[in-house]
Design a protein around this motif. Structure first.
Motif, PDB file in Angstrom:
ATOM      1  N   ALA A  41     -10.081  -3.721  -3.942  1.00 24.61           N
ATOM      2  CA  ALA A  41      -9.501  -4.754  -4.806  1.00 24.61           C
ATOM      3  C   ALA A  41      -8.442  -5.559  -4.068  1.00 24.61           C
ATOM      4  CB  ALA A  41      -8.911  -4.120  -6.061  1.00 24.61           C
ATOM      5  N   ALA A  42      -7.687  -4.894  -3.189  1.00 27.11           N
ATOM      6  CA  ALA A  42      -6.679  -5.608  -2.398  1.00 27.11           C
ATOM      7  C   ALA A  42      -7.343  -6.638  -1.493  1.00 27.11           C
ATOM      8  CB  ALA A  42      -5.865  -4.616  -1.577  1.00 27.11           C
ATOM      9  N   ALA A  43      -8.440  -6.246  -0.839  1.00 29.38           N
ATOM     10  CA  ALA A  43      -9.146  -7.165   0.052  1.00 29.38           C
ATOM     11  C   ALA A  43      -9.747  -8.341  -0.715  1.00 29.38           C
ATOM     12  CB  ALA A  43     -10.250  -6.419   0.801  1.00 29.38           C
TER      13      ALA A  43
ATOM     14  N   VAL B 154       2.966  -6.178   1.202  1.00 29.53           N
ATOM     15  CA  VAL B 154       2.296  -4.876   1.172  1.00 29.53           C
ATOM     16  C   VAL B 154       1.116  -4.933   0.205  1.00 29.53           C
ATOM     17  CG1 VAL B 154       2.553  -2.406   0.762  1.00 29.53           C
ATOM     18  CG2 VAL B 154       4.490  -3.725   1.648  1.00 29.53           C
ATOM     19  N   THR B 155      -0.088  -4.776   0.735  1.00 28.69           N
ATOM     20  CA  THR B 155      -1.268  -4.692  -0.119  1.00 28.69           C
ATOM     21  C   THR B 155      -2.330  -3.861   0.588  1.00 28.69           C
ATOM     22  OG1 THR B 155      -2.720  -5.954  -1.605  1.00 28.69           O
ATOM     23  CG2 THR B 155      -2.477  -6.785   0.657  1.00 28.69           C
ATOM     24  N   GLY B 156      -3.146  -3.163  -0.197  1.00 27.08           N
ATOM     25  CA  GLY B 156      -4.178  -2.302   0.365  1.00 27.08           C
ATOM     26  C   GLY B 156      -3.662  -1.003   0.935  1.00 27.08           C
ATOM     27  N   VAL B 157      -2.454  -0.605   0.557  1.00 28.89           N
ATOM     28  CA  VAL B 157      -1.823   0.615   1.077  1.00 28.89           C
ATOM     29  C   VAL B 157      -1.982   1.752   0.070  1.00 28.89           C
ATOM     30  CG1 VAL B 157       0.429   1.676   1.543  1.00 28.89           C
ATOM     31  CG2 VAL B 157      -0.164  -0.530   2.572  1.00 28.89           C
ATOM     32  N   VAL B 158      -2.258   2.943   0.592  1.00 32.30           N
ATOM     33  CA  VAL B 158      -2.187   4.159  -0.218  1.00 32.30           C
ATOM     34  C   VAL B 158      -0.963   4.925   0.275  1.00 32.30           C
ATOM     35  CG1 VAL B 158      -3.329   6.281  -0.943  1.00 32.30           C
ATOM     36  CG2 VAL B 158      -4.684   4.227  -0.512  1.00 32.30           C
TER      37      VAL B 158
END
Length: 254
Positions: A165-167, A241-245
């Motif tokens: 979803a981030a991508a 910051v996006t797509g980070v766990v």
């Protein structure tokens, strides 16, 4: 240039699983940081009522795995700036011993419900032209732990869903991240047979302390500590910051 702050004034957020644990802690955290309105979803009406927040609250007593609820929510919600995809249930047992009925029960809430929540939230945030979401995964999505069956698999699924979803939405001004907590002192433990036996023998506080003693930090996290991590990822301070766990496990995965 104005420095970003943990300020949610004038904004609206959605939090699922808001009646207890991490969801309730996030609702309190957002309320303390100026959120204007909260959509709180849980099957536990009393838990939502007990929060006694100062912001505008829209309580939705529904099962997150019900697609009809989310269709109605989208039509009625209006503006949405943030979402915390948090509702979940616990499960135990080895893969070879877990019934398909129990497998599907966990997947319905923890994976299907998370998909329905995030998809609806992203569509609303696209209409708004910006937004951020945080999905609650688990350290069991990162570190294989025997005996957690469907729970760990579902949490691995939602972590990767957050990355995808981030991508898909970065260019639209929408950030999506996940947190992967280790042990947290919440009511999710209360359904486990072994935990109930420990509570009966020693009391709940001692049972939680005993489980947390094996962590490098020496204790479980509190729900309020995890809420701080989620709040940061939602905020403008995490604009890049996006797509980070984010592993927030007190060193358990080391």
């Amino acid at each position: 240039m104005t420095e970003p702050k943990l300020d949610f004034s004038g904004r609206t957020a959605l939090v699922t699983g808001a009646g207890s644990g991490i969801g309730a802690a996030v609702a309190r955290w957002l309320d303390a940081h100026g959120i204007a309105a909260l959509h709180l979803v849980d099957i536990n009406a009393h838990g939502i009522e007990a929060l006694a927040l100062t912001c505008e609250v829209h309580a939705h007593v529904h099962d997150v795995s019900d697609p009809q609820f989310w269709g109605g929510f989208e039509r009625a919600a209006g503006k949405l700036d943030h979402a915390v995809v948090n509702a979940g249930i616990g499960s135990g047992g080895q893969i070879a011993e877990q019934s398909f009925k129990d497998w599907r029960r966990v997947m319905a809430v923890n994976l299907d419900g998370a998909f329905l929540t995030l998809a609806a939230a992203i569509r609303l945030m696209r209409a708004n032209g910006r937004g951020s979401a945080v999905v609650t995964s688990s350290i069991t999505a990162v570190k294989p732990v025997a005996g957690i069956g469907a729970y760990g698999v579902a949490k691995a699924g939602v972590a990767h869903m957050a990355r995808i979803a981030a991508a898909e939405n970065a260019a639209l001004g929408i950030r999506v991240n996940a947190v992967a907590p280790g042990g947290v002192d919440t009511a999710i433990w209360d359904a486990g047979e072994a935990f109930r036996e420990a509570v009966a023998a020693h009391g709940r506080e001692a049972a939680i302390a005993g489980m947390g003693a094996s962590h490098p930090r020496g204790r479980f996290a509190t729900a309020d500590e995890i809420a701080c991590d989620i709040g940061y990822l939602l905020s403008d301070m995490a604009a890049n910051v996006t797509g980070v766990v984010l592993n927030t496990d007190g060193g358990y995965s080391l």
